[in-house]
Design an enzyme around this catalytic site. Sequence first.
Site, PDB file in Angstrom:
ATOM      1  N   SER A 312     -15.025  25.115  14.826  1.00  0.00           N
ATOM      2  CA  SER A 312     -15.688  26.323  14.340  1.00  0.00           C
ATOM      3  C   SER A 312     -17.003  26.031  13.634  1.00  0.00           C
ATOM      4  O   SER A 312     -17.999  25.729  14.272  1.00  0.00           O
ATOM      5  CB  SER A 312     -14.734  27.150  13.479  1.00  0.00           C
ATOM      6  OG  SER A 312     -14.305  26.437  12.359  1.00  0.00           O
ATOM      7  N   ASP A 323     -28.741  21.328  20.224  1.00  0.00           N
ATOM      8  CA  ASP A 323     -29.604  22.188  21.042  1.00  0.00           C
ATOM      9  C   ASP A 323     -31.073  22.023  20.694  1.00  0.00           C
ATOM     10  O   ASP A 323     -31.952  22.144  21.560  1.00  0.00           O
ATOM     11  CB  ASP A 323     -29.197  23.655  20.877  1.00  0.00           C
ATOM     12  CG  ASP A 323     -27.951  24.003  21.668  1.00  0.00           C
ATOM     13  OD1 ASP A 323     -27.366  23.087  22.281  1.00  0.00           O
ATOM     14  OD2 ASP A 323     -27.561  25.191  21.671  1.00  0.00           O
ATOM     15  N   LYS A 337     -13.668  25.945  19.245  1.00  0.00           N
ATOM     16  CA  LYS A 337     -13.277  27.179  18.561  1.00  0.00           C
ATOM     17  C   LYS A 337     -14.527  28.008  18.317  1.00  0.00           C
ATOM     18  O   LYS A 337     -15.293  27.737  17.394  1.00  0.00           O
ATOM     19  CB  LYS A 337     -12.569  26.819  17.254  1.00  0.00           C
ATOM     20  CG  LYS A 337     -11.743  27.939  16.656  1.00  0.00           C
ATOM     21  CD  LYS A 337     -12.581  28.988  15.972  1.00  0.00           C
ATOM     22  CE  LYS A 337     -11.711  30.035  15.335  1.00  0.00           C
ATOM     23  NZ  LYS A 337     -12.538  31.119  14.742  1.00  0.00           N
TER      24      LYS A 337
END
Length: 566
Positions: A312, A323, A337
């Site tokens: 998470s 990214d 998650k």
Amino acid sequence: MESKQIQPEKEQIQNDRTTIRLPMLLGLTLAGGVLLGASFFGGTKGLNNIGRGYSKYKEILQLIENNYVDSVDTDDLVDFSITKMLEKLDPHTAYLNPVDAVAARSQLEGGFDGIGVEFNIYKDTVYVVTPLAGGPSETAGIQSGDKILKVDETPLTGKNVDNSTVYKAMRGKRGTDVRLTILSKGQQQPRQITLTRDRIPTYAVDAAYMVDGETGYLKVNRFSDSAFEEFRTALNALKQQGMKQLVLDLRNNPGGYLDRATNMADEFIDGNKLLVYTDGKDDRYDRKYFAKTAGQFEDGALIVLIDEGSASASEILAGALQDHDRGYIVGRRSFGKGLVQMPVQLSDGSELRLTISRYYTPAGRSIQKPYVPGQEGDYEKELDLRSKRGEYYIADSIKNDPKKVFKTDKGRTVYGGGGITPDYFVPRDSSWQTAYLGKLYAKNIIREYALEYANDNRKRLEKLPFAEFDKAVNLTDDQLSAMTKQATAEGVTYNAAEFNRSKDYIRTQTKALIARYIFQKSNRAGQNNEFYRIANTSDNTYTKALSLFDKARQLEFGPKQVGMKK
């Protein structure tokens, strides 16, 4: 912190240090995950669509209450029916009764009310591992190794004593008194001590230390209330010590509050870049989070450690760094998650954690792994499936969806739909894992030996700075033999071949625990730097990461120099 620390036991078969915390951490992950405060959202929709169902349910409860042949607790029936109903949804929507709700919230709050001891249950007796610095127990003179025989009128000895019994007895509202019956080592008669419960802080940063003159190490165990402030303070302290490159350890971090993760990401990512966004059925829950401040470490090589226990909020942070080509991700594929829960406290103190959206990394990746509504059991077994197909040991066993390909800012290929895949894969080290080692941990032999060693040598060792301690404490083969003899006396049959396979690991872990017991009183920020300085030397992911800073620095040059390695 009234906590029972249990060393290596995460996947019951392996019993390795990286796996012991997984059941507890996954429990937090599955019940909590990424949380957004309920006050963040407003408004409700009409109940017309569910009115008929509600009337039917109320009618059935009334019939049971008035006419069922035996007496029943309708509150229990309601709790059970809610739980079963939510099983038809995703694996993270959950109902917590009032007691469980308090326990779950305490995992993410900055502390709890209690007496401030870390304890261990050994031979059906509760032992003090250490009184926490500044807590009521330390103030009252309680020492490591003391036996807690009774709390008020509740006995804490015998086969029926367990963690829940101890927690219930020791914790309570701050300002209330509690009477402990204590038996200290070398004393024939127990004594009684009355303590006043107080607020005991819990910490999110396990360690923050300099590996060498320019390399920092920072380990975050969860994204709790205090996590960002602890992180920012620790990061600043490392920079003041000359840190130029950093290892950020998010392994076995189950997540927590979303904004703590985005705030941490903002310390590394410059400009006003997108950090994460959420998307749900109701556009009230759609949000975008951007970098907005000048962070403390926007320049400098960064390596992020993740594994199957990173979930998470950990994946939000790792995903944003990956990214934007800001961090080099090392380890194993993360949990997967990517659902956001809104915790809603109900009128009786219970809590509904309702999934209201999915989160996406800046490149557009959903990290949520596949699930079938109503089949939570299969979802929870997914980590076992990874093990069976060899994913923990072979990078090529990672099954990314070829249809969910995305690109980082610099054009590197990354995947969605099942956790964060590391840029550099490091297999789980099972070379030292044996059944004999597992039995030593099951009987708390290693912990007890380390505690006895620390207590017997405390006056001498507490005077030493860590560098001298590190040189002075080197467990000999004779000392390890004494440990195995103690284990034999406790019913653990000696296995020479397995002991020799695990010996170096046992030696390192025992020394690390000794360091923890000796230095913990001086670690008032909750960090266990000395423990990790020693324990990390036998951690293959950590040691490999230290050799990869050239890869991390090459990120600025694009994908040709940096790619998935194994």
